[in-house]
Design a protein around this motif. Sequence first.
Motif, PDB file in Angstrom:
ATOM      1  N   LYS A 265     -10.580  48.555  23.848  1.00  0.00           N
ATOM      2  CA  LYS A 265     -11.078  49.159  25.082  1.00  0.00           C
ATOM      3  C   LYS A 265     -10.129  48.811  26.231  1.00  0.00           C
ATOM      4  CE  LYS A 265     -15.318  49.430  27.860  1.00  0.00           C
ATOM      5  NZ  LYS A 265     -16.705  48.900  28.020  1.00  0.00           N
ATOM      6  N   THR A 266     -10.031  49.698  27.242  1.00  0.00           N
ATOM      7  CA  THR A 266      -9.106  49.479  28.354  1.00  0.00           C
ATOM      8  C   THR A 266      -9.832  49.529  29.697  1.00  0.00           C
ATOM      9  OG1 THR A 266      -8.568  51.846  28.333  1.00  0.00           O
ATOM     10  CG2 THR A 266      -7.088  50.370  27.140  1.00  0.00           C
ATOM     11  N   THR A 267      -9.420  48.646  30.589  1.00  0.00           N
ATOM     12  CA  THR A 267      -9.955  48.597  31.956  1.00  0.00           C
ATOM     13  C   THR A 267      -8.807  48.327  32.922  1.00  0.00           C
ATOM     14  OG1 THR A 267     -12.120  47.792  31.245  1.00  0.00           O
ATOM     15  CG2 THR A 267     -11.523  47.398  33.534  1.00  0.00           C
TER      16      THR A 267
ATOM     17  N   HIS B  56      -6.273  52.572  22.131  1.00  0.00           N
ATOM     18  CA  HIS B  56      -7.528  53.157  21.645  1.00  0.00           C
ATOM     19  C   HIS B  56      -7.498  53.335  20.125  1.00  0.00           C
ATOM     20  CE1 HIS B  56      -8.419  54.960  25.887  1.00  0.00           C
ATOM     21  NE2 HIS B  56      -8.829  53.717  25.779  1.00  0.00           N
TER      22      HIS B  56
ATOM     23  N   ASP C 113     -10.490  53.676  30.015  1.00  0.00           N
ATOM     24  CA  ASP C 113     -11.951  53.733  29.890  1.00  0.00           C
ATOM     25  C   ASP C 113     -12.668  53.515  31.217  1.00  0.00           C
ATOM     26  OD1 ASP C 113     -11.881  54.183  27.096  1.00  0.00           O
ATOM     27  OD2 ASP C 113     -11.459  52.061  26.778  1.00  0.00           O
ATOM     28  N   GLN C 114     -12.276  52.509  31.970  1.00  0.00           N
ATOM     29  CA  GLN C 114     -12.911  52.259  33.256  1.00  0.00           C
ATOM     30  C   GLN C 114     -11.900  51.639  34.212  1.00  0.00           C
ATOM     31  OE1 GLN C 114     -16.230  49.841  32.082  1.00  0.00           O
ATOM     32  NE2 GLN C 114     -15.011  48.022  31.703  1.00  0.00           N
TER      33      GLN C 114
ATOM     34  N   LYS D 239     -10.077  42.824  21.642  1.00  0.00           N
ATOM     35  CA  LYS D 239     -10.875  44.049  21.616  1.00  0.00           C
ATOM     36  C   LYS D 239     -10.887  44.761  22.962  1.00  0.00           C
ATOM     37  CE  LYS D 239     -12.272  43.550  17.344  1.00  0.00           C
ATOM     38  NZ  LYS D 239     -11.764  44.472  16.292  1.00  0.00           N
ATOM     39  N   HIS D 240     -10.344  44.107  23.980  1.00  0.00           N
ATOM     40  CA  HIS D 240     -10.416  44.673  25.329  1.00  0.00           C
ATOM     41  C   HIS D 240      -9.174  44.239  26.101  1.00  0.00           C
ATOM     42  CE1 HIS D 240     -13.416  45.839  28.763  1.00  0.00           C
ATOM     43  NE2 HIS D 240     -12.195  46.262  29.018  1.00  0.00           N
TER      44      HIS D 240
ATOM     45  N   ASP E 260     -18.995  40.247  27.709  1.00  0.00           N
ATOM     46  CA  ASP E 260     -19.129  41.029  26.474  1.00  0.00           C
ATOM     47  C   ASP E 260     -18.809  40.206  25.228  1.00  0.00           C
ATOM     48  OD1 ASP E 260     -19.815  43.220  27.960  1.00  0.00           O
ATOM     49  OD2 ASP E 260     -17.801  44.075  27.997  1.00  0.00           O
TER      50      ASP E 260
END
Length: 680
Positions: free
Chosen positions: A522-524, A517, A544-545, A377-378, A565
């Motif tokens: 989610k992307t960091t 996406h 995203d961040q 998910k990330h 998370d």
Amino acid sequence: MEHVHKMKDGVCTICGQTEKIYTQAGAGDLVGKVSTKATAADSGSCCSHDHGHDHSHEEGGSIVKLFAPAIVSLLLLLVALAFDNLLKPEWFQGWVRLVWYVVAYIPVGLPVLKDAVTSITKGNIFSEFFLMGIATLGAFAISEFPEAVAVMLFYAVGENFQTLSVSRAKANIKALLDQRPDEATIEADGSTRVVKAVDVRVGDVLLLKPGEKLALDGTLLTDTASFNTAALTGESKPDTKKQGEVVLAGMINLQTVAKVRITAAYEDSKLSKILALVQDATAQKAPTELFISRFAKIYTPIVVFLAIGITFLPMLFVEDYAFRDWLYRALVFLVISCPCALVISIPLGYFGGIGAASKNGVLIKGSNYLDVLADVKHVVMDKTGTMTEGVFEVQELNFKGHIEQERLLRLVDAMEYHSSHPVATAIHKYVGERDNSITINKLEEIAGHGLRGEVDGQELLVGNFKLLAKFGVDYDVDPNSIVYSTIAVAYGGIFQGYLTIADKIKEDAAEAVKRLHDLGVKTTMLSGDKNNVVQFVADSLKIDQAYGDLLPEDKVSRFKEIQSDKYKLAFVGDGVNDAPVIALSDVGIAMGGLGSDATIETADVVIQDDNPLKIPLAIHVGKKTKQLVWQNISMAFVVKAIVLVLGAGGLATMWEAVFADVGVALLAILNAVRIQRIKF
């Protein structure tokens, strides 16, 4: 019965399986060391057992040979049915009729009965071969000759289709094996000679003609040469190499004659390691596979005892109990209960996923990682070399003039000469030939800061502004006002100025983030580069961040915060510098696996080229594989449950039992092989 391997240099020319992998297959989950379907699919062998055939699928007439026993059995069965129902000759009865059906049964039934005996001698009584054996022999015992032959015939046909399906699932990896030529042309003393690839030694010079495949890894001696690298990277665009650059086994020379100096033995080539990696991947089972294996070990003996109960318990409760009728119901129950669809289609689904990924230049080290990728998910990613080219160029010089600019540049170059960082490469390229008269003393690398040394007794600092602050050097520049990556320089305790270096964002990086996406991921971005540079790249790609100015330990701390998370996390980096973060991630993805052996060792997933689009592709393959596997599980359980109830109640005949067993298995297999045509 064992698959008949044709070994050459430790590799089966039929199925691409190595002797190592075949040996490692170990005891099967359901049947035994070599006769179980699960082992066959997991180890990558051509099929679960050979039914008396040599499965040399690539040889002429091999499919006919594979199906020959079933064809013979079918013809004899059709003639017998015609005698029974149409012609009805007087002589076709009694022992003649029995012998005819027995002869029809032997081509397809005898190999299964042999496998059942082998399984029992290995301590595994309740195998699917045992179930099919007692079900069909029981049908003979109650004079249901046509159904006994038909059940075993359809079972054999199903097995043969499974054999072909597994072979097809292996096609991607076998294609990789075909990229290693058996022979190579060596040039020595002005003459050439052709030798076996395995006999080529490190240091030999190979002559590669246009259209030929390189057999071993080496460095290019010719000025330039273009290569097709599709077998290694999944990228069809030609790759032009320059003199001194690395070229790898499996690359195809496209234009002029090229000379290559060999740097690794045949068995140590990058392609050999990649093939071993992909084949070893089938040994790393996903939780779903492990669950089905454990389930089958419990499930199979239970249905055998239930069949015994169906046969004898009704005599205690049914007034007009007829042994023959209840035995028939029990036999139907046994045929239905065979776990064929589960034990072959599930490993085949995962193997197909690994094959589909490898076809696209993504190496997944085990089916367990396919499951993790499906749940990601990330995605946390590094910047340099992952979303940017990692090819830096010097943009501008801002020196104070305390030291002649040329002299200062050569001092910086002498320091960076000891670093393999892309920034150092950019400086070497800009400065040109190194000044060997400069001697660096007391050189040390300070992680996350830069380099410190002494030249002519004076301290020389080359790195970021944090390095200068660490050693008490004052500077009159605001680092945050500079967009590009900055290399600050101090000499003799005095700030000498800085030079800026820029990296280019990869062409497909923005599309890769968009597709992540679209998958709900989610992307960091985490990077040791300047924060304003990192934010600029992240804003350009709509990540995203993003966090910059991170030391290695800062990356770990920030990653642990993200882990809170409770989502499945993937980390994408170079697999070496980011090893601590990769170790913390649920699945580590390494970019540019062809460039580093350490990368292949460290990461769970290796992207063979540097294309960031392969990140969402790997996740997509994981999701599709898991989806197909659970479709098969659901279909198998639902259909079998319905027909089991009907069979126990006397409402289903052997024909429905055949559909529930072989039919569902074939449907599951056809569904599983769809993963090999995956597009993204």
